[in-house]
Design a protein around this motif. Structure first.
Motif, PDB file in Angstrom:
ATOM      1  N   LEU A 232       0.818  -1.211   0.000  1.00  0.00           N
ATOM      2  CA  LEU A 232       0.000   0.000   0.000  1.00  0.00           C
ATOM      3  C   LEU A 232       0.852   1.261   0.000  1.00  0.00           C
ATOM      4  O   LEU A 232       0.403   2.323  -0.371  1.00  0.00           O
ATOM      5  N   GLY A 233       2.077   1.107   0.442  1.00  0.00           N
ATOM      6  CA  GLY A 233       2.897   2.296   0.603  1.00  0.00           C
ATOM      7  C   GLY A 233       3.466   2.801  -0.697  1.00  0.00           C
ATOM      8  O   GLY A 233       3.534   2.082  -1.680  1.00  0.00           O
ATOM      9  N   SER A 234       3.859   4.062  -0.677  1.00  0.00           N
ATOM     10  CA  SER A 234       4.597   4.584  -1.820  1.00  0.00           C
ATOM     11  C   SER A 234       5.750   5.375  -1.243  1.00  0.00           C
ATOM     12  O   SER A 234       5.758   5.714  -0.070  1.00  0.00           O
ATOM     13  N   GLY A 235       6.717   5.659  -2.078  1.00  0.00           N
ATOM     14  CA  GLY A 235       7.850   6.484  -1.667  1.00  0.00           C
ATOM     15  C   GLY A 235       8.533   5.967  -0.412  1.00  0.00           C
ATOM     16  O   GLY A 235       8.957   4.814  -0.366  1.00  0.00           O
ATOM     17  N   PRO A 236       8.632   6.823   0.612  1.00  0.00           N
ATOM     18  CA  PRO A 236       9.400   6.461   1.797  1.00  0.00           C
ATOM     19  C   PRO A 236       8.867   5.214   2.499  1.00  0.00           C
ATOM     20  O   PRO A 236       9.636   4.426   3.028  1.00  0.00           O
ATOM     21  N   VAL A 237       7.545   5.038   2.488  1.00  0.00           N
ATOM     22  CA  VAL A 237       6.959   3.889   3.179  1.00  0.00           C
ATOM     23  C   VAL A 237       7.447   2.601   2.523  1.00  0.00           C
ATOM     24  O   VAL A 237       7.849   1.645   3.180  1.00  0.00           O
ATOM     25  N   LYS A 238       7.452   2.602   1.208  1.00  0.00           N
ATOM     26  CA  LYS A 238       7.875   1.422   0.475  1.00  0.00           C
ATOM     27  C   LYS A 238       9.366   1.152   0.699  1.00  0.00           C
ATOM     28  O   LYS A 238       9.774   0.020   0.933  1.00  0.00           O
ATOM     29  N   GLY A 239      10.156   2.207   0.641  1.00  0.00           N
ATOM     30  CA  GLY A 239      11.590   2.063   0.833  1.00  0.00           C
ATOM     31  C   GLY A 239      11.907   1.456   2.178  1.00  0.00           C
ATOM     32  O   GLY A 239      12.804   0.618   2.314  1.00  0.00           O
ATOM     33  N   PHE A 240      11.139   1.873   3.174  1.00  0.00           N
ATOM     34  CA  PHE A 240      11.329   1.339   4.503  1.00  0.00           C
ATOM     35  C   PHE A 240      10.893  -0.115   4.551  1.00  0.00           C
ATOM     36  O   PHE A 240      11.584  -0.975   5.110  1.00  0.00           O
ATOM     37  N   ALA A 241       9.751  -0.409   3.931  1.00  0.00           N
ATOM     38  CA  ALA A 241       9.196  -1.765   3.966  1.00  0.00           C
ATOM     39  C   ALA A 241      10.151  -2.764   3.315  1.00  0.00           C
ATOM     40  O   ALA A 241      10.283  -3.891   3.786  1.00  0.00           O
ATOM     41  N   VAL A 242      10.830  -2.346   2.249  1.00  0.00           N
ATOM     42  CA  VAL A 242      11.735  -3.260   1.550  1.00  0.00           C
ATOM     43  C   VAL A 242      12.836  -3.752   2.486  1.00  0.00           C
ATOM     44  O   VAL A 242      13.020  -4.955   2.672  1.00  0.00           O
ATOM     45  N   THR A 243      13.547  -2.815   3.110  1.00  0.00           N
ATOM     46  CA  THR A 243      14.638  -3.266   3.971  1.00  0.00           C
ATOM     47  C   THR A 243      14.106  -3.975   5.209  1.00  0.00           C
ATOM     48  O   THR A 243      14.697  -4.934   5.687  1.00  0.00           O
ATOM     49  N   PHE A 244      12.977  -3.498   5.700  1.00  0.00           N
ATOM     50  CA  PHE A 244      12.401  -4.091   6.901  1.00  0.00           C
ATOM     51  C   PHE A 244      12.002  -5.554   6.639  1.00  0.00           C
ATOM     52  O   PHE A 244      12.280  -6.442   7.446  1.00  0.00           O
ATOM     53  N   THR A 245      11.376  -5.806   5.485  1.00  0.00           N
ATOM     54  CA  THR A 245      10.951  -7.168   5.142  1.00  0.00           C
ATOM     55  C   THR A 245      12.153  -8.086   4.951  1.00  0.00           C
ATOM     56  O   THR A 245      12.205  -9.184   5.506  1.00  0.00           O
ATOM     57  N   ILE A 246      13.108  -7.616   4.147  1.00  0.00           N
ATOM     58  CA  ILE A 246      14.294  -8.444   3.920  1.00  0.00           C
ATOM     59  C   ILE A 246      14.992  -8.691   5.251  1.00  0.00           C
ATOM     60  O   ILE A 246      15.444  -9.799   5.543  1.00  0.00           O
ATOM     61  N   GLY A 247      15.066  -7.654   6.086  1.00  0.00           N
ATOM     62  CA  GLY A 247      15.710  -7.767   7.386  1.00  0.00           C
ATOM     63  C   GLY A 247      15.029  -8.793   8.272  1.00  0.00           C
ATOM     64  O   GLY A 247      15.686  -9.524   9.013  1.00  0.00           O
ATOM     65  N   LEU A 248      13.707  -8.871   8.197  1.00  0.00           N
ATOM     66  CA  LEU A 248      12.985  -9.860   9.000  1.00  0.00           C
ATOM     67  C   LEU A 248      13.404 -11.266   8.612  1.00  0.00           C
ATOM     68  O   LEU A 248      13.719 -12.102   9.460  1.00  0.00           O
ATOM     69  N   VAL A 249      13.425 -11.504   7.308  1.00  0.00           N
ATOM     70  CA  VAL A 249      13.757 -12.844   6.819  1.00  0.00           C
ATOM     71  C   VAL A 249      15.185 -13.214   7.207  1.00  0.00           C
ATOM     72  O   VAL A 249      15.442 -14.271   7.790  1.00  0.00           O
ATOM     73  N   THR A 250      16.131 -12.299   6.915  1.00  0.00           N
ATOM     74  CA  THR A 250      17.521 -12.644   7.195  1.00  0.00           C
ATOM     75  C   THR A 250      17.783 -12.728   8.699  1.00  0.00           C
ATOM     76  O   THR A 250      18.603 -13.528   9.134  1.00  0.00           O
ATOM     77  N   SER A 251      17.085 -11.899   9.499  1.00  0.00           N
ATOM     78  CA  SER A 251      17.382 -11.951  10.929  1.00  0.00           C
ATOM     79  C   SER A 251      16.874 -13.250  11.539  1.00  0.00           C
ATOM     80  O   SER A 251      17.501 -13.804  12.438  1.00  0.00           O
TER      81      SER A 251
ATOM     82  N   THR B 291      -4.744   6.201   1.159  1.00  0.00           N
ATOM     83  CA  THR B 291      -3.941   4.973   1.210  1.00  0.00           C
ATOM     84  C   THR B 291      -3.294   4.796   2.571  1.00  0.00           C
ATOM     85  O   THR B 291      -3.188   3.669   3.056  1.00  0.00           O
ATOM     86  N   ALA B 292      -2.861   5.894   3.175  1.00  0.00           N
ATOM     87  CA  ALA B 292      -2.239   5.777   4.494  1.00  0.00           C
ATOM     88  C   ALA B 292      -3.251   5.204   5.481  1.00  0.00           C
ATOM     89  O   ALA B 292      -2.937   4.314   6.264  1.00  0.00           O
ATOM     90  N   PHE B 293      -4.467   5.688   5.397  1.00  0.00           N
ATOM     91  CA  PHE B 293      -5.520   5.202   6.282  1.00  0.00           C
ATOM     92  C   PHE B 293      -5.775   3.709   6.027  1.00  0.00           C
ATOM     93  O   PHE B 293      -5.864   2.910   6.964  1.00  0.00           O
ATOM     94  N   TYR B 294      -5.863   3.346   4.738  1.00  0.00           N
ATOM     95  CA  TYR B 294      -6.064   1.938   4.402  1.00  0.00           C
ATOM     96  C   TYR B 294      -4.924   1.081   4.941  1.00  0.00           C
ATOM     97  O   TYR B 294      -5.144  -0.028   5.444  1.00  0.00           O
ATOM     98  N   ALA B 295      -3.690   1.586   4.803  1.00  0.00           N
ATOM     99  CA  ALA B 295      -2.531   0.799   5.221  1.00  0.00           C
ATOM    100  C   ALA B 295      -2.612   0.485   6.710  1.00  0.00           C
ATOM    101  O   ALA B 295      -2.437  -0.660   7.130  1.00  0.00           O
ATOM    102  N   VAL B 296      -2.907   1.510   7.503  1.00  0.00           N
ATOM    103  CA  VAL B 296      -2.961   1.301   8.944  1.00  0.00           C
ATOM    104  C   VAL B 296      -4.095   0.334   9.283  1.00  0.00           C
ATOM    105  O   VAL B 296      -3.919  -0.604  10.066  1.00  0.00           O
ATOM    106  N   THR B 297      -5.248   0.528   8.647  1.00  0.00           N
ATOM    107  CA  THR B 297      -6.380  -0.359   8.916  1.00  0.00           C
ATOM    108  C   THR B 297      -6.062  -1.798   8.499  1.00  0.00           C
ATOM    109  O   THR B 297      -6.317  -2.741   9.251  1.00  0.00           O
ATOM    110  N   ALA B 298      -5.502  -1.947   7.300  1.00  0.00           N
ATOM    111  CA  ALA B 298      -5.209  -3.293   6.801  1.00  0.00           C
ATOM    112  C   ALA B 298      -4.213  -4.002   7.704  1.00  0.00           C
ATOM    113  O   ALA B 298      -4.371  -5.188   8.011  1.00  0.00           O
ATOM    114  N   ALA B 299      -3.202  -3.284   8.156  1.00  0.00           N
ATOM    115  CA  ALA B 299      -2.213  -3.896   9.034  1.00  0.00           C
ATOM    116  C   ALA B 299      -2.873  -4.340  10.337  1.00  0.00           C
ATOM    117  O   ALA B 299      -2.640  -5.453  10.822  1.00  0.00           O
ATOM    118  N   THR B 300      -3.716  -3.476  10.887  1.00  0.00           N
ATOM    119  CA  THR B 300      -4.399  -3.803  12.136  1.00  0.00           C
ATOM    120  C   THR B 300      -5.244  -5.061  11.974  1.00  0.00           C
ATOM    121  O   THR B 300      -5.177  -5.989  12.785  1.00  0.00           O
TER     122      THR B 300
END
Lengths: 554, 325
Positions: free
Chosen positions: A509-528, B148-157
């Motif tokens: 669902l994320g774009s930009g910074p959220v996605k960038g964070f999610a990428v390393t965070f996800t890979i980090g979960l698996v490798t950790s 989308t931010a709202f959806y993301a938080v809701t979906a994660a929850t």
């Protein structure tokens, strides 16, 4: 549990070695980048300069050379989110349909009566006919223009929907056709943008479709979003038209089939041109900046077979006549035809400097955007800011790692050292996987790695705390360690799977910074999880086998 | 005897419920306060969510904000806000200002002319000013980003809730989600209180806070479930105390390592991601607190199935409550 078969040990160590090997090029970022750039240059130009050879030699070719992509916030560059105006395309479609349909209907004037177009939405053609009772007949005529949609999703559907009520016939574009048009238009836009961006020779641009009608363009290394817009935003439409005359009065009335077009360089000069072009930019196959026989900047161009034939036929019968090159309804130049150009290759020269000739060549080659684009989001990140961010990220990562390692060793001694080694390898593996995936590292991504360093030890902490508990019950080291790993497993899986859920949500669902964070965070979960469960255990097993400890203080 | 740093004694016998009304009360008050503060003061939405343009201007001269403001007000380009940014990583002749322009008309982001005027105007009072970054988001996109931010938080929850529900019992899911909402709300409240910029990056931080909080809670739940199977007749409240005491060392340990890493990022990571890191650091504290004082209280009140053996359905044992007054 502590009996790890040899093949498993080899697999674990092999994966670690592979991860670190893949991460290694990042330690020599500059050198590997020069190496890769040189390879790309050779591929593009087909020639090898001594500089290229030297650059390639800077990094041994048997080593992996994939690098972590640095995001715009780290490298500097421009980000644009463009919206393609599909309604323009629909409108053009309807406007294009009208004259032909009008002629057909006018031919049947005796039955259908007078025909008139009524104003309506852009994607509709609304026609009023004189005899309402002959609507069926009018619809039959219009139906001639209906064709099936040629896409898989739209199979069995027609491109136009015709409805009649009273004396009013409404022709609209079907939904299937609309999505087919959208696909085509956006694809074409992507292609043209890609070609124009490639012209500036930047590395790793991201040009992707987003949603139905959006285009995301990220170009590292470019000065500003303005520059990028100037490069791609020009909806250049290029035609070559016969010249009828040259006038100074902008209000000159053109004959039917002719048009009055201003000159781009000569102030106050207007050209009267034939409206129908001889050849258009679409016939061009190549254009490049060059110099004419007097050393002035020029553009060499070449037409495809059809264009060459038409261009040849026109030039041979119009020697001595001026021939206008029209770009976006402005005459760039109207050179006189010196000779018949039958080979399809020609040269445009005139009042241009080198920069203009380069620009013109780019425009000729790239063609026009199929529809207008507006920019909904623009971001420019200067290279200095990027460098600052890299430095800050590097310093804070090192300090964070040192802090966590010191804390782990202080708390768990030797086992803390094992966990620390696992964490360091973990970071290496994250970088290795990102390099291979071609994932982009952003500033929030660095924060994700730092956070991973903090939480990666969590699985080890859960295990160690369990071992501690077991050690209170038994003095048998092997049994305590074995039990500790076993009991901790369920908590580790639950804890990481919940994190994984939110990481996945961020990624999709994320774009930009959220996605960038999610990428390393996800890979980090698996490798950790891998390093905590398998690698740490292997290190402990090696230690137990080697020292055969009678007691363990944890 | 080898040295071991132990923040938590080997064995603790803390009665976590002795102050449960106080802690729960504080949490409830803080949650309401966060909500009120957010509603009254509002969030300092960044351009991601509000549309508009943010310019990061760098100058080697000392910046006179008042003069900047006067100059830009003279341009009549609508709402302009200027903040000076200080950071320990900046060298002496590096002065950073953040200029924010309100979103213009229409869907598109920024007009180049407007940007040009701002730059030219600033150059007249400060010839060294450079725009190191310009970010602009049109109102159309910013609206979608909010959604989308709202959806993301809701979906994660929802995703996390379903997972816990399947892995545990619904009571645990409720407990985890309430503590998750508690943490998220308190984080948002802090952002409203200090008017820290709230943008897309903050949403990433918020989701991380949520997942950290759940992560922490789940480890305790996992142990609780284990103990529930081991001690079939011990009162639930005693079991919970035992569980938290058993896992306390881990809770503190992990909280500490994460806090160490994030603190390093907070101090040395630069101002660009400071608010992001701050949110996460705050979330780690709140998350640890809610693990100890929120999640399991709810499970206690809701009660849980005590007999996890296969024939439990034949002979269900009711949950046990104890007078805790």
């Amino acid at each position: 549990m502590l009996q790890i078969p040899l093949w498993k040990r080899i697999v674990i160590l092999g994966l670690v070695a592979l991860g670190l090997l893949l991460a290694m090029p990042n330690a020599f970022y500059g050198r590997v980048e020069t190496h890769n750039d040189a390879l790309a240059r050779i591929e593009k130009t087909g020639t090898t300069t001594p500089q290229d050879t030297a650059d390639i030699a800077g990094w041994p070719s048997f080593l992996p050379s994939a690098l972590v992509n640095l995001g715009l916030d780290l490298r500097g560059g421009a980000h644009l989110l463009g919206q393609v105006h599909l309604e323009d395309v629909y409108k053009a479609r309807m406007t294009g349909l009208w004259p032909e349909l009008r002629n057909d209907l006018a031919a049947q004037r005796d039955t259908v009566g007078a025909v008139r177009r009524v104003a309506g939405p852009d994607d509709q053609l609304i026609i009023e006919i004189g005899n309402a009772d002959q609507m069926a007949q009018a619809i039959t005529i219009a139906r001639k223009y209906v064709t099936p949609v040629a896409t898989l999703a739209g199979a069995g559907q027609s491109d136009l929907v015709i409805a009649g009520s009273g004396n009013r016939m409404t022709i609209s574009i079907s939904d299937a056709e609309k999505s087919a048009v959208a696909d085509r238009t956006v694809q074409q836009t992507l292609e043209i943008v890609r070609r124009r961006v490639d012209e500036v020779g930047t590395r790793e641009p991201t040009i992707v479709r987003q949603g139905a009608d959006r285009v995301l363009i990220e170009v590292p290394g470019i000065g500003s979003a303005e520059e990028l817009k100037a490069l791609i935003g020009t909806t250049a439409k290029l035609t070559f038209n016969p010249v009828v005359g040259r006038v100074t009065d902008p209000n000159t009335r053109a004959q039917p089939g002719q048009m009055v077009v201003p000159s781009i360089d000569e102030k106050g000069i207007f050209y009267v041109l034939e409206e129908t072009p001889v050849v258009t930019g679409e016939d061009l196959v190549d254009a490049r900046p060059s110099f004419d026989q007097n050393g002035a900047a020029a553009v060499d161009f070449r037409f495809g077979p059809n264009g060459a034939k038409r261009f040849g036929a026109y030039t041979s019968s119009n020697i001595g006549q001026p021939f206008a090159i029209v770009l976006d309804n402005q005459v760039i130049s109207a050179p006189v035809i010196r000779q018949a150009i039958t080979t399809g290759s020609g040269q445009i020269s005139g009042a241009m400097n080198v920069e203009q000739s380069t620009q013109l060549a780019v425009l000729l080659r790239a063609g026009a955007l199929p529809a207008k684009m507006t920019f909904l989001e623009e971001r420019t990140i200067g290279p200095e800011l990027g460098q600052d961010s890299i430095d800050a990220g590097r310093i804070s990562s090192i300090i964070a790692t040192v802090g966590v390692v010191a804390y782990m060793i202080a708390s768990y001694g030797l086992f803390g050292t094992f966990a620390s080694i696992a964490v360091l390898i973990n970071v290496g593996m994250i970088l290795g996987i990102m390099s291979v995936m071609g994932a982009t590292l952003t500033m929030p991504g660095i924060a994700g790695i730092v956070l991973t360093v903090g939480t990666a030890v969590d699985a080890n902490v859960i295990i160690y705390e369990r071992i501690r508990e077991e050690l209170r019950r038994t003095t048998n080291v092997v049994k305590a360690v074995e039990q500790g790993f076993k009991e901790a497993m369920s908590a580790i899986i639950d804890a990481n799977l919940t994190s994984f859920i939110s990481a996945l949500v961020m990624f999709f669902l994320g774009s930009g910074p959220v996605k960038g964070f999610a990428v390393t965070f996800t890979i980090g979960l698996v490798t950790s999880v891998f390093t905590a469960i398998f690698l740490t255990r292997l290190m402990i097993v090696f230690w137990i086998e080697w020292r055969k400890p009678k007691q363990l203080i944890l | 005897m080898a040295f071991r740093l132990k923040l938590v004694p080997e064995e603790t016998h803390i009665n976590w419920f002795s102050v449960q009304w106080l802690t729960f009360g504080i949490s409830a008050v803080l949650m309401v306060a966060s909500l009120v503060v957010t509603l009254v003061m509002g969030l300092n939405f960044g351009i991601d969510f509000r549309g508009g343009t943010t310019i990061r201007a760098e100058s080697t001269q000392t910046v006179d904000i008042a003069q900047y403001r006067k100059t830009l007000d003279g341009l009549q380009i609508g709402d302009v806000s200027i903040t000076e940014i200080f950071d320990n990583a900046f060298t002496q002749n590096k002065n950073i200002t953040q200029i924010r322009l309100a979103a213009g008309e229409g869907d598109a982001a920024v007009t180049p002319e407007e940007l040009d005027r701002v730059h030219t105007a600033l150059l007249t009072i400060d010839p060294t000013v450079k725009f190191v970054s310009v970010e602009s988001v049109g109102p159309k996109v910013s609206g979608e980003l909010v959604k989308t931010a709202f959806y993301a938080v809701t979906a994660a929850t929802i995703g996390i809730m379903i997972y816990i529900w399947f892995r545990f019992e619904w009571q645990f899911a409720v407990g985890a989600v309430v503590s998750m909402v508690h943490d998220a709300l308190l984080t948002v409240g802090i952002f409203a209180l200090f008017q820290i910029r709230f943008d897309l990056t903050t949403i990433a931080a918020l989701l991380t806070v949520v997942s950290y909080s759940v992560n922490d809670t789940v480890v305790v739940f996992d142990r609780l479930r284990e103990n529930l199977m081991k001690y079939k007749t011990t009162p639930l409240i005693d079991l919970m105390n035992l569980t938290v005491n058993e896992t306390l060392s881990r809770t503190v340990m992990t909280g500490m390592t994460t806090a160490i890493a994030l603190t390093a990022m907070l101090i040395y990571g630069g101002d660009v991601i400071r608010s992001f890191v701050f949110a996460m650091l705050w979330g780690v504290f709140v998350g640890t607190y809610s693990t100890l004082y929120m999640a399991k209280n709810i499970v206690l009140w809701l009660g849980v199935k005590r007999d996890w053996s296969k024939d439990a359905k034949k002979d269900p044992t009711p949950a046990e409550f104890r007078d805790i007054g």
